[in-house]
Design a protein around this motif. Structure first.
Motif, mmCIF file in Angstrom:
data_model
loop_
_atom_site.group_PDB
_atom_site.id
_atom_site.type_symbol
_atom_site.label_atom_id
_atom_site.label_comp_id
_atom_site.label_asym_id
_atom_site.label_seq_id
_atom_site.Cartn_x
_atom_site.Cartn_y
_atom_site.Cartn_z
ATOM 1 N N GLY A 107 0.827 -1.201 0.000
ATOM 2 C CA GLY A 107 0.000 0.000 0.000
ATOM 3 C C GLY A 107 0.856 1.243 0.000
ATOM 4 N N ASN A 130 -3.639 0.695 -3.844
ATOM 5 C CA ASN A 130 -4.375 0.237 -2.653
ATOM 6 C C ASN A 130 -5.629 -0.559 -3.000
ATOM 7 O OD1 ASN A 130 -2.404 1.633 -1.291
ATOM 8 N ND2 ASN A 130 -3.734 3.292 -0.599
ATOM 9 N N THR A 134 -5.222 -4.663 -4.276
ATOM 10 C CA THR A 134 -5.898 -5.629 -3.403
ATOM 11 C C THR A 134 -6.825 -6.512 -4.234
ATOM 12 O OG1 THR A 134 -5.784 -4.053 -1.568
ATOM 13 C CG2 THR A 134 -7.386 -5.846 -1.365
ATOM 14 N N TYR A 171 -6.078 8.595 0.340
ATOM 15 C CA TYR A 171 -5.736 7.344 1.041
ATOM 16 C C TYR A 171 -6.949 6.825 1.810
ATOM 17 C CZ TYR A 171 -3.233 4.379 4.455
ATOM 18 O OH TYR A 171 -2.801 3.342 5.243
ATOM 19 N N SER A 174 -9.451 5.321 -0.424
ATOM 20 C CA SER A 174 -8.993 4.034 -0.971
ATOM 21 C C SER A 174 -9.088 2.927 0.085
ATOM 22 C CB SER A 174 -7.563 4.159 -1.509
ATOM 23 O OG SER A 174 -6.614 4.222 -0.465
ATOM 24 N N LYS A 175 -8.774 3.251 1.322
ATOM 25 C CA LYS A 175 -8.822 2.219 2.366
ATOM 26 C C LYS A 175 -10.269 1.883 2.743
ATOM 27 C CE LYS A 175 -4.427 1.322 2.928
ATOM 28 N NZ LYS A 175 -3.850 -0.016 2.738
#
Ligand code: NAD
Length: 270
Positions: A107, A130, A134, A171, A174-175
């Motif tokens: 990541g 990310n 995945t 971020y 994306s997470k």
């Protein structure tokens, strides 16, 4: 206030000695982001408990360092956002046998800018690494897990994927996607014996966190002190504290835990 650092139960010693026993004896899996930080430690701990792994990262030197401490591991250098690179990881898995473990730790943080100021190229890159990274790892592993009769997935999301993050909005978005992708896998594939859970670390002492502070120059010490003070535990997490949770979620002891997104943050989101 006095902050007590709880005694930690660490995984088995990461001494590179071939482990013929342990919770993961004989099990085969893929770890992305295995060259550094959380992915590296998860790989070392899994190998120490008997797993045989394909280690994937874009950092060939770091990967070789991890491989040297993981008995029987195969290293594949590549970019998680590139389908062709992930195909090579899948081919390496097929040389080992039935696949029942996946950890996606590769990541990146991306820009510390308000959302409207993020460059399109930076946005695309954060989501490519990310989220797409995945997804590609899941795409490679899930059919193999189904063929194996089941398995366990742990994705490394973030506390920033559970609540808003004003410093890293790209971020954070994306997470958040990683969390719901993981839960979707749990909902879709439980019937095939697959469990999928996300870990959502807070601030953990890794090269990624150190990079955040070093980029701040003169402000680093005061920002770091502020971050620590915001945490009820008064400290950042240590890598083995995340690894312990990753291995638990992968293990048979977590057999009825599916689709969770577990904060590992000393109480920051409490
Ligand atoms: N350290 C923290 O405080 C923290 C907190 C929450 C979540 N996380 C997440 O944990 C995961 C691991 O981070 P870390 O802190 O161990 O950082 P790290 O920088 O030590 O490790 C990240 C690894 O991912 C690899 N990587 C990055 N982009 C890649 C790509 N495109 N293809 C292949 N490999 C790639 C890097 O080479 C590196 O080895 C990341 O997903 C990160 O977002 C970290």
């Amino acid at each position: 206030m006095t902050h007590i650092v709880a005694a930690r139960t660490l995984p088995a010693a990461r001494d590179g000695v071939a482990a013929m026993s342990g919770r993961f004896a004989g099990r085969i899996g893929l770890v992305t982001g295995a060259a550094s930080g959380l992915g590296r430690d998860a790989a070392l701990a899994l190998a120490a408990e008997g797993a045989r792994l394909v280690l994937f990262d874009r950092d060939a030197a770091g990967l070789a360092g991890t491989q040297g401490h993981c008995a029987g591991a195969v290293a594949v250098t590549g970019d998680v956002s590139q389908a062709g690179d992930m195909d090579r990881a899948a081919a390496a898995l097929d040389t080992l046998g039935p696949v029942t473990l996946l950890v996606t730790a590769a990541g990146m943080l991306g820009p510390t800018l308000p959302l409207a100021e993020v460059a399109e190229s930076d946005w695309d890159r954060v989501f490519a690494v990310n989220v797409k990274g995945t997804w590609l790892a899941l795409k490679a592993v899930l059919p193999r897990m189904i063929a194996a009769g089941g398995g366990a997935v742990v994705t490394v999301a973030s506390g920033a994927g559970l609540v808003a993050n004003a410093v890293f909005p790209a971020y954070s978005a994306s997470k958040g996607a990683v969390v719901l992708m993981t839960r979707s896998v749990a909902a879709s594939h439980a019937v095939q014996g697959i469990r999928a859970n996300a870990v959502c670390p807070g601030q953990i002492e890794t090269p990624m966190l150190r990079g955040v502070f070093s980029a701040l120059g003169d402000r680093a010490a005061s920002v770091e002190a502020t971050f620590r003070a915001r945490n009820p535990s008064g400290r950042f997490g240590e890598v083995p504290e995340v690894t312990a949770a990753v291995l638990f979620l992968l293990s048979d002891a977590a057999s009825y835990i599916n689709g969770t997104a577990l904060p590992i943050d000393g109480g920051r989101l409490a």
